[in-house]
Design an enzyme around this catalytic site. Structure first.
Site, mmCIF file in Angstrom:
data_model
loop_
_atom_site.group_PDB
_atom_site.id
_atom_site.type_symbol
_atom_site.label_atom_id
_atom_site.label_comp_id
_atom_site.label_asym_id
_atom_site.label_seq_id
_atom_site.Cartn_x
_atom_site.Cartn_y
_atom_site.Cartn_z
ATOM 1 N N CYS A 2 33.512 50.593 -1.360
ATOM 2 C CA CYS A 2 33.241 49.119 -1.459
ATOM 3 C C CYS A 2 32.782 48.681 -2.716
ATOM 4 C CB CYS A 2 32.374 48.660 -0.339
ATOM 5 S SG CYS A 2 32.917 49.088 1.436
ATOM 6 N N ARG A 28 38.140 48.166 -5.593
ATOM 7 C CA ARG A 28 37.343 48.988 -4.636
ATOM 8 C C ARG A 28 37.468 48.782 -3.294
ATOM 9 N NH1 ARG A 28 33.118 51.864 -7.432
ATOM 10 N NH2 ARG A 28 32.284 52.213 -5.557
ATOM 11 N N TRP A 75 35.830 48.099 2.056
ATOM 12 C CA TRP A 75 37.105 49.245 2.180
ATOM 13 C C TRP A 75 36.517 49.877 3.615
ATOM 14 C CZ3 TRP A 75 41.895 50.589 0.627
ATOM 15 C CH2 TRP A 75 42.278 51.764 0.963
ATOM 16 N N ASN A 101 27.234 50.003 -0.095
ATOM 17 C CA ASN A 101 28.906 50.684 -0.346
ATOM 18 C C ASN A 101 28.232 52.168 -0.166
ATOM 19 O OD1 ASN A 101 30.983 52.175 -1.398
ATOM 20 N ND2 ASN A 101 30.026 52.259 -3.468
ATOM 21 N N GLY A 102 28.709 52.928 0.651
ATOM 22 C CA GLY A 102 28.681 54.407 0.901
ATOM 23 C C GLY A 102 28.490 54.622 2.453
ATOM 24 N N GLU A 479 52.682 71.423 -4.596
ATOM 25 C CA GLU A 479 51.715 70.319 -5.003
ATOM 26 C C GLU A 479 51.808 70.104 -6.622
ATOM 27 O OE1 GLU A 479 51.144 67.503 -3.831
ATOM 28 O OE2 GLU A 479 49.498 66.592 -4.999
ATOM 29 N N LYS A 483 53.239 67.017 -8.820
ATOM 30 C CA LYS A 483 52.428 66.130 -9.865
ATOM 31 C C LYS A 483 53.107 66.226 -11.251
ATOM 32 C CE LYS A 483 50.541 64.260 -7.818
ATOM 33 N NZ LYS A 483 50.352 64.417 -6.382
ATOM 34 N N GLU A 486 56.741 64.255 -11.139
ATOM 35 C CA GLU A 486 56.794 62.851 -10.770
ATOM 36 C C GLU A 486 55.914 61.904 -11.986
ATOM 37 O OE1 GLU A 486 54.554 61.166 -7.461
ATOM 38 O OE2 GLU A 486 53.007 62.564 -7.477
ATOM 39 N N HIS A 502 64.646 85.893 -4.840
ATOM 40 C CA HIS A 502 66.012 85.779 -3.999
ATOM 41 C C HIS A 502 66.625 84.624 -4.675
ATOM 42 C CE1 HIS A 502 64.498 88.407 -1.018
ATOM 43 N NE2 HIS A 502 63.216 87.934 -1.012
ATOM 44 N N LYS A 602 53.374 53.082 -4.887
ATOM 45 C CA LYS A 602 52.221 53.896 -4.177
ATOM 46 C C LYS A 602 52.559 54.201 -2.569
ATOM 47 C CE LYS A 602 48.320 55.688 -4.194
ATOM 48 N NZ LYS A 602 48.356 57.125 -4.748
#
Ligand code: M6R
Length: 607
Positions: A2, A28, A75, A101-102, A479, A483, A486, A502, A602
């Site tokens: 947040c 945030r 958030w 925040n936390g 992954e 990355k 993209e 193979h 996104k």
């Protein structure tokens, strides 16, 4: 994650200043917003669910009187976005207001204790306990700063807070532990905020609070003290030379790099998840007839890694499935005995939601892992876990991936414990190692980033890359490939290393770059064989190795090192870090914007 803000102005109204600062902190968090000001020893509050502009249109965030105030943009972590859960929160007397925040880990225990003492709670947040703890401390006659000190000493977890009280209407008290907090110093005002951008247009000097420090803002400026021994801290403000754009990214050139660097913090947050959610989800997994792990893109790679974790630790066979294929592949087999664990950082990915909807109609149990409370996924899940990574702005998933892995490994560990599948010693050892992962990630970023930059320079013009790994590392290979592909538009191929001979090996010729993931686990012997096969055909070997692995160092053209002592099952978290950095620096070398890769969004809300 947040955003918090506070200001003491010599003259003028705080409310419009708070409003504009919250706009600058909106990245945030943006599911609810609120502010509190002090006027003639009265606390005045406006707050509601929604984005800042929406709440402003309804309530006019600019017209609260008073030159001192605090604000918050949220958030959601504990409690859905709603007016009552929006900050600031207050105590029973409504004389103390807090923004936070936390995550307060022990809030349930503290809440029970405070309720027994007669405190009445309004929200479902962890934050509200802080208000009532301060109230308790002040009822014993302590001044505000000491009461805040007494309260935070009771808290486990992470927090940056700002506190107002009508009993000392000329002050704001703020404290930091593991959540960012900075003071802004101007001629005619003093500010506190989660990030410098909040006060950048208002103050040109700042002081960064360290963990365990309390700041007292007043007309004359600020005073810093250590929570532990109450000693005074002398720290002079430093001139801020950031542009507003740099400030939003906290000095990083791109959100992607900022988010890669945030991973230690996010991983610490995932280790603070409320026990009861993990326990509940584990119970559902334990009872399931069959478990499908359903997701897209990076989240699918987390599911693939999780299938190894569940199998190796808890001896539970799970099926990782790409969401867009779920209905075709398993649709007719899904029934009341099936459990779907859907993983989606946004909680809004159309393919994932379509798979979930299909399964729901067939009475399957839906479990969700997401980064977004109140997303569609949270609403359709029987149980969901919010991974608490904070908003991820870069299109490439980085911090949300490693947080997903951390949550999934905690679930696998719990399930192993519940099922008695591995010894207590082994579980304790794994739990201890998981606790260390945030520090290990820190070390990797610190020690390897420069080397990755050099590698990106060396390999920037290569046309195609291979990523190979075995076992759980085959998920990391996928992954790493996604990355690079993209973000740097580098055509890349990933396979479980055993599959490479193979077919894919026919691509290899002199200088073809092959990235090998080589943790020292059960797959190491065979991976050496795969390296030899590639070398024999002239490939350039880039190995991600465990520190001090001299044998592979001798075989590789280039290598990056990961600290030793990591159990196989946790290795995807540290081993993906150099791959994220590689994608980022390759994009930079190729003059591309890593935050906005072409053709991508996104959150993919179409099927
Ligand atoms: O929000 P989700 O986790 O459901 O998103 C899934 C994919 O769209 C996402 O991971 C995508 O692959 C990213 N661009 C990867 O960096």
């Amino acid at each position: 994650m947040c955003g918090i803000f506070g200001c003491i102005l010599r003259k003028g109204d705080a409310a419009p200043i708070i409003h504009s600062a919250l706009k600058r902190l909106e990245y945030r968090g943006y599911d609810s917003v609120g502010e509190a000001t002090l006027q003639q020893e009265k606390l005045l509050i406006k707050k509601d669910e929604g984005k800042i502009d929406e709440v402003h249109a309804l309530h006019n965030l600019d017209d609260l009187p008073g030159r001192i105030g605090i604000g918050h943009t949220r958030w959601a972590t504990h409690g859905a976005p709603s007016r009552v859960n929006a900050h600031p929160h207050t105590d029973c007397t409504e004389k103390i207001a807090v923004v936070h925040n936390g995550i307060i880990e022990n809030f349930l225990q503290l809440r029970r204790e405070l309720e027994e003492l007669g405190h009445l709670f309004q929200s479902k947040t962890d934050t509200e306990v802080i208000c009532h703890l301060i109230e308790e401390e002040m009822s014993g006659g302590k001044p505000l700063a000491e009461a805040v000190r007494g309260a935070v000493k009771r808290l486990d977890g992470s927090y940056a807070i700002a506190v107002l009280s009508t009993s000392e209407p000329d002050k704001i008290v703020c404290v930091r532990k593991e959540s960012p907090l900075a003071l802004g110093v101007a001629e005619d005002a003093v500010y506190c905020a989660s990030d410098i951008p909040a006060f950048l247009p208002l103050a040109n000097k700042s002081v960064i609070l360290q963990d365990g420090e309390l700041g007292m803002l007043k007309d004359e400026g600020y005073e810093l003290r250590k929570i532990d021994d109450w000693s005074l801290v002398t720290r002079e403000p430093e001139v801020i030379d950031w542009t507003p754009e740099m400030a939003e990214k906290q000095g990083y050139p791109h959100f992607m790099l900022k988010e890669i660097h945030e991973q230690p913090l996010c991983l610490r947050n995932t280790l603070r998840l409320q026990e009861q959610y993990l326990e509940l989800m584990t119970t559902f997994l334990d009872r399931a007839g069959e478990v499908f792990l359903v997701a897209c893109g990076t989240s699918y790679h987390a599911c693939l890694a999780a299938s190894y974790m569940f199998s190796k630790l808890a001896m539970l066979a799970t099926y990782p499935v790409i969401a867009s294929e779920f209905v075709e592949q398993h649709g007719r087999a899904v029934n009341i005995e099936s459990t779907i664990l859907a993983v989606s950082q946004s909680g809004e990915t159309a393919d994932t939601l379509a798979a979930v909807e299909w399964a729901r109609k067939r009475a399957a149990t839906i479990l969700g892992l997401t980064n977004t409370i109140d997303s569609t996924l949270t609403r359709v899940s029987r149980v969901y876990i919010c991974q608490q990574s904070g908003p991820e702005i870069g299109v490439a998933a980085t911090k949300t991936f490693t947080s997903q892995l951390s949550v999934l490994s905690q679930l696998a560990l719990r399930l192993a414990k519940k099922r008695g599948k591995i010894s207590h010693e082994e579980i304790e050892d794994l739990e201890e190692k998981l606790e260390h992962i945030p520090n290990i990630v820190d070390t990797i970023i610190e020690s390897q980033e420069e080397k990755v930059k050099q590698l990106a320079k060396k390999y920037r013009d290569k046309d195609c890359f291979f990523f190979l790994g075995r076992g759980v590392s085959s998920a990391s290979a996928l992954e790493g490939r996604l990355k690079l592909l993209e973000i740097a538009y580098a055509p890349s191929i990933a396979y479980p290393a055993g599959e490479s001979k193979h077919g894919p090996i026919s691509l290899v010729e002199a200088g073809f770059p092959v990235v090998f993931l080589c943790p020292r686990d059960g797959t190491r012997k065979t991976i050496v064989g795969n390296i030899m096969e590639m070398k024999a055909r002239g490939a350039s070997i880039i190995a991600i190795i465990q520190e001090g692995d001299e044998e592979i160092k001798g075989l590789a053209d280039d290598y990056l090192e990961i600290p030793e002592g990591l159990p196989e099952i946790l290795s995807p978290i540290p081993y993906v870090i150099p791959l994220q950095l590689l994608a980022y620096y390759m994009a930079i070398e190729r003059d591309l914007d890593p935050d906005k890769p072409r053709n991508l969004a996104k959150s993919v809300t179409v099927q």
